[in-house]
Design an enzyme around this catalytic site. Structure first.
Site, mmCIF file in Angstrom:
data_model
loop_
_atom_site.group_PDB
_atom_site.id
_atom_site.type_symbol
_atom_site.label_atom_id
_atom_site.label_comp_id
_atom_site.label_asym_id
_atom_site.label_seq_id
_atom_site.Cartn_x
_atom_site.Cartn_y
_atom_site.Cartn_z
ATOM 1 N N LYS A 19 7.628 22.236 8.296
ATOM 2 C CA LYS A 19 8.809 21.799 9.057
ATOM 3 C C LYS A 19 9.813 21.120 8.118
ATOM 4 C CE LYS A 19 6.128 21.490 13.250
ATOM 5 N NZ LYS A 19 5.115 20.719 13.971
ATOM 6 N N GLN A 41 3.270 14.669 15.470
ATOM 7 C CA GLN A 41 2.345 15.809 15.344
ATOM 8 C C GLN A 41 1.084 15.564 16.186
ATOM 9 O OE1 GLN A 41 3.176 18.622 13.407
ATOM 10 N NE2 GLN A 41 1.400 19.518 14.406
ATOM 11 N N ASP A 87 10.439 18.424 21.164
ATOM 12 C CA ASP A 87 9.211 19.125 21.548
ATOM 13 C C ASP A 87 9.152 19.371 23.057
ATOM 14 O OD1 ASP A 87 7.453 20.034 19.670
ATOM 15 O OD2 ASP A 87 6.362 18.138 19.444
#
Ligand code: NDP
Length: 294
Positions: free
Chosen positions: A51, A95, A118
């Site tokens: 990322k 994460q 997200d």
């Protein structure tokens, strides 16, 4: 049978993102993504690195917090709050999964929903359910929808079976597909571990989306002739013939299913590259919203 090339479609998405970043930079805005990782899980570290690399590649600002596994929930939430307040950051991603002493839900709830790229914050889940386009949608189902649209696969009126009901993939996937508009308007069935006669349910699908985390679980008898199959699964299975000792496989038994399909995604090279492409696109969309550019 057509192989849906996720890598190529992701590259196309990245090209659009690169152009959007350049346009924003010309106005003095650099989209910024912060990724927070707790612990040293090698797969998560690899995701975080990719990322970060992709942000740099597209000309975006990237911040990486790699914290020890002993980090307390309070300290993690304090970092999230700092990122919430940082005007250079438009997207925050913690994460998953965090170590077991951390309540993931409490951490997600602490993220400013306007930076929750997200799409896991309750406000964004509600917006997706309401059909409000101002929210963020989880990147993997968004990527699956983009694959279908870019491949010219019509979802309107199609019978689609989503195999799996997680908050990360299955549930938002179903909501996206039943929403009104392009890539939606489908008749959606959601199947899971308590579904009776799973192969028969899956055989009703014009489009079958498998997201269960069971290597090669979907066999030829799950798939009707001419169906489209999207394989979300990423599973490591032992393979000592390879130097790394494992190979990646999807939730679909590709070799026996592919010949029955109109189109199918491979693993790797299908859904995986789209997840990161949609993350970048969502962060850019967030930067535009913060700058009131729509
Ligand atoms: P979860 O474990 O959170 O959910 C799995 C779902 O599959 C559950 O709803 C479960 O049912 C269902 N399921 C499990 N076993 C069976 C079975 N034998 N029969 C029917 N249903 C079953 O997984 P995720 O949604 O997080 O991930 C699914 C897969 O997608 C994984 O392989 C993961 O690695 C991959 N993934 C890939 C991404 C990408 O970027 N390509 C991103 C995210 C995930 P129940 O609810 O009844 O327990």
């Amino acid at each position: 049978m057509t192989l849906i090339d996720g890598k190529a479609i992701a590259q196309k998405t990245h090209a659009a993102s690169r152009a959007a970043v350049a346009e924003l930079k010309a106005r003095g805005i650099t989209p910024g993504l912060a990724v927070v990782l707790v612990g040293a899980d090698p797969a998560s570290q690899a995701y975080v690195r990719s990322k970060d690399k992709m942000c740099h590649d597209l000309g975006m600002h990237s911040v990486k917090h790699e914290l020890p596994a002993t980090t307390s929930q309070a300290d993690l939430i304090a970092i999230v709050r700092l990122l919430n307040a940082d005007p250079a950051i438009h997207g925050i991603l913690v994460q998953s999964p965090p170590p077991s002493h951390i309540d993931e839900r409490a951490v997600i709830d602490a993220i400013d929903p306007r930076k929750d790229v997200d799409g896991f914050h309750p406000l964004n889940v509600a917006k997706l359910t309401l059909g409000d386009p101002d929210g963020f949608v989880p990147c993997t189902p968004l990527g699956c929808q983009r694959l279908l649209i870019e491949s010219g696969i019509e979802t309107a009126g199609a019978n689609i079976v989503v195999l799996g009901r997680s908050m990360i993939v299955g549930k938002p996937m179903a909501l996206l597909l039943m929403a009104k508009g392009p890539g939606g308007d489908a008749t959606v069935t959601v199947a899971h571990s308590r579904t009776r006669d799973l192969p028969a349910v899956c055989r009703t699908a014009d489009i079958l989306i498998a997201a269960i985390g069971r290597p090669e679980f979907v066999r030829a008898d799950f798939v009707k002739d001419g169906a489209v199959v999207i394989d979300v699964g990423i599973n490591r299975v032992d393979d000592f013939s390879l130097p790394k000792g494992y190979r990646l496989t999807g939730d679909v038994a590709f070799a026996e299913v592919a010949p029955k399909c109109r189109a199918i995604t491979p693993v790797p090279g299908g859904v995986g590259p789209m997840t990161i492409a949609m993350l970048m696109a969502s962060t850019i969309a967030s930067a535009r919203r913060f700058a009131a550019l729509g």
